[in-house]
Enzyme design. Sequence first.
Site, mmCIF file in Angstrom:
data_model
loop_
_atom_site.group_PDB
_atom_site.id
_atom_site.type_symbol
_atom_site.label_atom_id
_atom_site.label_comp_id
_atom_site.label_asym_id
_atom_site.label_seq_id
_atom_site.Cartn_x
_atom_site.Cartn_y
_atom_site.Cartn_z
ATOM 1 N N HIS A 1 -9.758 -6.471 7.882
ATOM 2 C CA HIS A 1 -10.252 -6.914 6.529
ATOM 3 C C HIS A 1 -11.786 -7.122 6.892
ATOM 4 O O HIS A 1 -12.677 -6.969 6.153
ATOM 5 C CB HIS A 1 -9.749 -7.998 6.235
ATOM 6 C CG HIS A 1 -8.540 -8.149 5.426
ATOM 7 N ND1 HIS A 1 -8.591 -7.321 4.160
ATOM 8 C CD2 HIS A 1 -7.094 -8.608 5.512
ATOM 9 C CE1 HIS A 1 -7.354 -7.504 3.809
ATOM 10 N NE2 HIS A 1 -6.587 -8.021 4.619
ATOM 11 N N GLY B 1 -1.563 -14.878 6.866
ATOM 12 C CA GLY B 1 -2.923 -14.543 7.573
ATOM 13 C C GLY B 1 -3.798 -14.594 6.320
ATOM 14 O O GLY B 1 -3.649 -14.112 5.220
ATOM 15 N N HIS C 1 -4.106 -6.862 11.354
ATOM 16 C CA HIS C 1 -4.205 -6.807 9.966
ATOM 17 C C HIS C 1 -5.451 -7.725 9.282
ATOM 18 O O HIS C 1 -6.088 -7.058 8.798
ATOM 19 C CB HIS C 1 -2.891 -7.147 9.420
ATOM 20 C CG HIS C 1 -2.852 -7.092 7.743
ATOM 21 N ND1 HIS C 1 -2.168 -6.396 6.999
ATOM 22 C CD2 HIS C 1 -3.450 -8.010 7.009
ATOM 23 C CE1 HIS C 1 -2.414 -6.500 5.833
ATOM 24 N NE2 HIS C 1 -3.234 -7.710 5.736
ATOM 25 N N GLU C 2 -5.414 -8.665 10.001
ATOM 26 C CA GLU C 2 -6.419 -9.457 9.359
ATOM 27 C C GLU C 2 -7.960 -9.186 9.973
ATOM 28 O O GLU C 2 -8.854 -9.143 9.314
ATOM 29 C CB GLU C 2 -6.311 -11.136 9.575
ATOM 30 C CG GLU C 2 -4.861 -11.580 8.979
ATOM 31 C CD GLU C 2 -4.923 -11.442 7.747
ATOM 32 O OE1 GLU C 2 -5.930 -11.449 7.102
ATOM 33 O OE2 GLU C 2 -3.855 -11.376 7.071
ATOM 34 N N CYS D 1 0.065 -7.823 1.892
ATOM 35 C CA CYS D 1 -1.271 -8.285 1.856
ATOM 36 C C CYS D 1 -1.689 -9.215 0.640
ATOM 37 O O CYS D 1 -1.185 -8.830 -0.298
ATOM 38 C CB CYS D 1 -2.401 -7.200 2.018
ATOM 39 S SG CYS D 1 -3.897 -7.725 2.091
ATOM 40 N N LEU D 2 -2.165 -10.303 0.806
ATOM 41 C CA LEU D 2 -2.448 -11.147 -0.249
ATOM 42 C C LEU D 2 -3.342 -10.469 -1.276
ATOM 43 O O LEU D 2 -3.580 -10.598 -2.454
ATOM 44 C CB LEU D 2 -3.039 -12.495 0.344
ATOM 45 C CG LEU D 2 -2.040 -13.036 1.011
ATOM 46 C CD1 LEU D 2 -2.852 -14.725 1.328
ATOM 47 C CD2 LEU D 2 -1.085 -13.692 0.050
ATOM 48 N N GLN E 1 -11.443 -11.945 2.211
ATOM 49 C CA GLN E 1 -10.394 -12.094 1.159
ATOM 50 C C GLN E 1 -10.645 -13.235 0.181
ATOM 51 O O GLN E 1 -10.140 -12.870 -1.098
ATOM 52 C CB GLN E 1 -9.054 -12.003 1.628
ATOM 53 C CG GLN E 1 -8.427 -10.703 2.387
ATOM 54 C CD GLN E 1 -7.044 -10.996 2.842
ATOM 55 O OE1 GLN E 1 -6.838 -11.568 4.011
ATOM 56 N NE2 GLN E 1 -6.005 -10.656 2.190
#
Length: 172
Positions: free
Chosen positions: A144, A47, A140-141, A98-99, A52
Amino acid sequence: MAILKIARMGHPVLRSAAQPVEDPTSPEIRRLVADMQDTLRDAGGVGLAAPQVYVPLRIVLFFAPPDRNNGVAVPLTTLINPVIEAIGEETAEQVEGCLSLPGMAGRVTRPAVIRYRGVDTDNRPVDVQARGFHARVVQHEVDHLDGILYPMRMTDLTTFGFVEELRKGAAT
């Protein structure tokens, strides 16, 4: 297309609420989504949210591989201006990464079943009920987009750490 740089925890773009997308069909939004898809593939994640990649707009991409989602594959999905609601009281706790926090992970409790709505890049409505990993990655996304990173959702910081160290601890 292009591979975009991913913002890391601490950058202001990850701490602020993202703005709604006014025209999901615009060429700029389509180009951004294509670049985000390339970036997600390159990073090996499941994701990615526009903040991000330093763009404070309400856009997320996600998919759920069958091996992480009880055998059910969810294809790569673009969701613009998403809204989420929990369905029922059931929660589930799982490890998240997470990225924007490379190499880190921690246990997070989230609603187990959700409904999400929004539109795609053709401005078609998206309205889906999700459970399991599918529900988790969407939550989660979308977090953000509200300036929330998963450690902010954690209730036990002893489960937060570097992935390789957490794996060592699990093996002992």
